[in-house]
Design an enzyme around this catalytic site. Structure first.
Site, PDB file in Angstrom:
ATOM      1  N   GLU A   1       0.923  -1.273   0.386  1.00 49.36           N
ATOM      2  CA  GLU A   1       0.168  -0.082   0.013  1.00 49.36           C
ATOM      3  C   GLU A   1       0.771   1.394  -0.400  1.00 49.36           C
ATOM      4  O   GLU A   1       1.824   0.947   0.281  1.00 49.36           O
ATOM      5  CB  GLU A   1      -0.535   0.175   1.410  1.00 49.36           C
ATOM      6  CG  GLU A   1      -2.103  -1.464   1.613  1.00 49.36           C
ATOM      7  CD  GLU A   1      -2.234  -0.974   2.847  1.00 49.36           C
ATOM      8  OE1 GLU A   1      -2.050  -0.046   4.662  1.00 49.36           O
ATOM      9  OE2 GLU A   1      -3.185  -1.985   3.564  1.00 49.36           O
TER      10      GLU A   1
ATOM     11  N   CYS B   1       2.608   8.529   1.642  1.00 50.73           N
ATOM     12  CA  CYS B   1       3.259   7.087   2.785  1.00 50.73           C
ATOM     13  C   CYS B   1       3.658   6.446   1.811  1.00 50.73           C
ATOM     14  O   CYS B   1       3.177   5.594   1.304  1.00 50.73           O
ATOM     15  CB  CYS B   1       2.293   7.135   3.973  1.00 50.73           C
ATOM     16  SG  CYS B   1       2.594   5.742   5.154  1.00 50.73           S
TER      17      CYS B   1
ATOM     18  N   CYS C   1       4.838  -6.775   8.113  1.00 46.62           N
ATOM     19  CA  CYS C   1       6.082  -6.588   8.742  1.00 46.62           C
ATOM     20  C   CYS C   1       6.320  -7.606   9.902  1.00 46.62           C
ATOM     21  O   CYS C   1       5.108  -8.423  10.198  1.00 46.62           O
ATOM     22  CB  CYS C   1       5.175  -5.584   9.288  1.00 46.62           C
ATOM     23  SG  CYS C   1       7.219  -5.371  10.488  1.00 46.62           S
TER      24      CYS C   1
ATOM     25  N   CYS D   1       4.092  -5.818  16.118  1.00 49.29           N
ATOM     26  CA  CYS D   1       3.445  -4.696  17.054  1.00 49.29           C
ATOM     27  C   CYS D   1       1.903  -4.847  17.574  1.00 49.29           C
ATOM     28  O   CYS D   1       1.688  -5.404  16.424  1.00 49.29           O
ATOM     29  CB  CYS D   1       3.814  -3.168  16.609  1.00 49.29           C
ATOM     30  SG  CYS D   1       5.659  -2.885  16.035  1.00 49.29           S
TER      31      CYS D   1
ATOM     32  N   CYS E   1      -0.809  -2.889  15.521  1.00 52.77           N
ATOM     33  CA  CYS E   1      -0.316  -2.810  13.585  1.00 52.77           C
ATOM     34  C   CYS E   1      -0.705  -3.971  13.083  1.00 52.77           C
ATOM     35  O   CYS E   1      -0.970  -4.798  13.079  1.00 52.77           O
ATOM     36  CB  CYS E   1       0.809  -2.486  13.681  1.00 52.77           C
ATOM     37  SG  CYS E   1       1.142  -2.137  12.177  1.00 52.77           S
TER      38      CYS E   1
ATOM     39  N   CYS F   1      -3.357   1.847   8.477  1.00 56.32           N
ATOM     40  CA  CYS F   1      -2.171   1.352   8.933  1.00 56.32           C
ATOM     41  C   CYS F   1      -2.218   0.035   8.107  1.00 56.32           C
ATOM     42  O   CYS F   1      -2.668  -1.027   9.080  1.00 56.32           O
ATOM     43  CB  CYS F   1      -1.632   1.212   9.942  1.00 56.32           C
ATOM     44  SG  CYS F   1      -2.009   2.407  10.940  1.00 56.32           S
TER      45      CYS F   1
HETATM   46  N1  SAH Z   1       7.500   0.199  10.849  1.00 55.00           N
HETATM   47  C1  SAH Z   1       8.116   2.074  11.449  1.00 55.00           C
HETATM   48  C2  SAH Z   1       6.753   1.995  10.065  1.00 55.00           C
HETATM   49  C3  SAH Z   1       5.442   1.685   9.960  1.00 55.00           C
HETATM   50  S1  SAH Z   1       4.447   2.443  11.488  1.00 55.00           S
HETATM   51  C4  SAH Z   1       7.365   1.866  12.824  1.00 55.00           C
HETATM   52  O1  SAH Z   1       6.842   1.561  13.312  1.00 55.00           O
HETATM   53  O2  SAH Z   1       7.786   3.504  12.632  1.00 55.00           O
HETATM   54  C5  SAH Z   1       4.017   4.062  10.845  1.00 55.00           C
HETATM   55  C6  SAH Z   1       3.496   3.946  12.606  1.00 55.00           C
HETATM   56  O3  SAH Z   1       1.727   3.992  12.591  1.00 55.00           O
HETATM   57  C7  SAH Z   1       4.066   3.869  13.536  1.00 55.00           C
HETATM   58  O4  SAH Z   1       4.285   4.469  14.310  1.00 55.00           O
HETATM   59  C8  SAH Z   1       3.525   2.856  14.325  1.00 55.00           C
HETATM   60  O5  SAH Z   1       3.342   1.979  15.684  1.00 55.00           O
HETATM   61  C9  SAH Z   1       2.367   3.242  13.901  1.00 55.00           C
HETATM   62  N2  SAH Z   1       0.804   2.479  14.107  1.00 55.00           N
HETATM   63  C10 SAH Z   1       0.469   0.951  13.904  1.00 55.00           C
HETATM   64  N3  SAH Z   1      -0.645   0.737  13.466  1.00 55.00           N
HETATM   65  C11 SAH Z   1      -1.322   1.780  14.412  1.00 55.00           C
HETATM   66  C12 SAH Z   1      -3.187   1.967  14.898  1.00 55.00           C
HETATM   67  N4  SAH Z   1      -3.394   1.041  14.193  1.00 55.00           N
HETATM   68  N5  SAH Z   1      -3.439   3.748  15.080  1.00 55.00           N
HETATM   69  C13 SAH Z   1      -2.101   4.331  15.364  1.00 55.00           C
HETATM   70  N6  SAH Z   1      -1.113   4.253  14.739  1.00 55.00           N
HETATM   71  C14 SAH Z   1      -0.421   2.913  14.272  1.00 55.00           C
END
Ligand code: SAH
Length: 335
Positions: free
Chosen positions: A83, A96, A103, A107, A110, A324
């Site tokens: 995406e 973005c 990934c 997390c 995510c 995300c």
């Molecule tokens: N892997 C990298 C970049 C991708 S995610 C990182 O972790 O920074 C980009 C941002 O979106 C990160 O800060 C991540 O923690 C956040 N993110 C992921 N899922 C999310 C969600 N459901 N709501 C809000 N932010 C989220």
């Protein structure tokens, strides 16, 4: 880049100015087939077609939200998809971009990580992703906040970003390119040594190891102390700020105590800023909910009172599945 083309051109008996024509065709005229590069000699176009095929990212789906955010699902040659999201704002058009299919960082909140990592993107695929966005408008900013962990794919990500930054390529200013990491310490150390002015964001999301390890498995490898020392080293070496991302999750990391503790943690890093983002709900974790506005404001207030420079961010594009990793998930076969 121009220099990389020179030996190729001379081997084919062509003059160096052809390098500029090639770059012009690729990054200003957005050709996706060498036949469209009509400034080049025909037999050289044939050589390019067979030896340097242009990587394409085919737009499989576009969803647009009411706020103008557009999310593209891009198909890669091997059938995988990633995406990219285009976010218009006054005077800005931010893209973005993703660096991996899926990934591997896992997390909890995510969507991209919920199915694991399939593979990393090559630099040409990342550039193709940028070009797919570029065809929809002049990109002013890139945030590497799509699917994947950029520092788990360090070399190819940097190669692509340097190309997008290159003067005779797309020429997007380094300060307009932000790399976001979940806290992969060796990547932060390497970036500090690159001598390039990309912006760095670090996803923190919790102010102590107990909570952060539960939300972000990466914390078990590089806990907060190590991460913060590395970040302080980065700002000292580069004289550049770091933005800490903090996604606020209702009842999980949204207490006043968390805000106080966060202020203490980020103040260990000179030139630190904080972005507060309300959680975007994800289908695999219905127990994670978006906090209300009052909680966000309380959190902001505590940080400001502790002299931490803080911004409240709104999530964009929710009604387009743009938050995300959600669009790709919708397209995967349901288990
Ligand atoms: N892997 C990298 C970049 C991708 S995610 C990182 O972790 O920074 C980009 C941002 O979106 C990160 O800060 C991540 O923690 C956040 N993110 C992921 N899922 C999310 C969600 N459901 N709501 C809000 N932010 C989220």
């Amino acid at each position: 880049m121009p220099d990389e083309w020179k030996p190729i051109l001379s081997e084919k008996g062509l003059r160096p100015f052809r390098a500029d024509q090639i770059l012009q065709s690729l990054y200003r005229d957005y050709i996706d087939d060498w036949d469209q590069a009509t400034t080049l000699p025909k037999d050289f176009r044939e050589t390019l077609k067979s030896e340097f095929p242009i990587t394409r990212a085919e737009t499989l789906d576009i969803s647009e939200s009411a706020d103008g955010t557009r999310k593209l699902l891009l198909g890669l040659d091997d059938g995988n998809s990633v995406e990219t999201v285009l976010i218009p704002a006054t005077g800005r058009f931010t893209q973005c971009i993703s660096t991996q299919v899926g990934c591997g960082m896992g997390c909890a909140f995510c969507a991209s990580g919920s199915q694991g990592v399939v593979r990393s993107l090559r630099s040409d695929e990342i550039v193709a992703e940028y070009m797919a966005g570029r065809r929809l408008g002049e990109i002013t900013n890139i945030v590497v906040m799509g699917m994947g962990e950029p520092f788990a794919n360090y070399d190819e990500t940097m190669r692509a970003l340097r190309l997008v930054n290159a003067g005779r390529g797309p020429n997007l200013g380094a300060r307009h390119i932000t790399i976001s990491t979940c806290g992969v310490v060796p990547g932060i150390e390497r970036l500090a040594g690159e001598g390039i002015q990309f912006e760095l964001s670090v996803s923190l999301h919790a102010p102590n190891d107990e909570l952060r390890s539960r939300l972000m498995p990466v914390n078990r490898k590089w806990p907060i102390d190590v991460l913060m020392r590395t970040c302080a080293g980065y700002t000292a070496a580069t004289k550049r700020i770091i933005t800490f991302e903090y996604t606020v999750i209702k009842g999980v990391n949204d207490s006043r105590a968390c805000a106080e503790e966060l202020a203490e943690v980020v103040r260990r890093v000179p030139m630190a800023k904080v972005n507060l983002i309300p959680l975007s709900p994800v289908s695999h974790r219905p127990d994670f909910e978006t906090p209300d506005e009052r909680t966000m404001l309380m959190f902001l207030d505590v940080l400001m009172k502790n002299r931490v420079q803080t911004m409240l961010r709104r999530s964009r594009g929710k009604d387009a599945d743009a938050a995300c990793g959600q669009l790709r998930l919708r397209h995967l076969p349901q288990k």
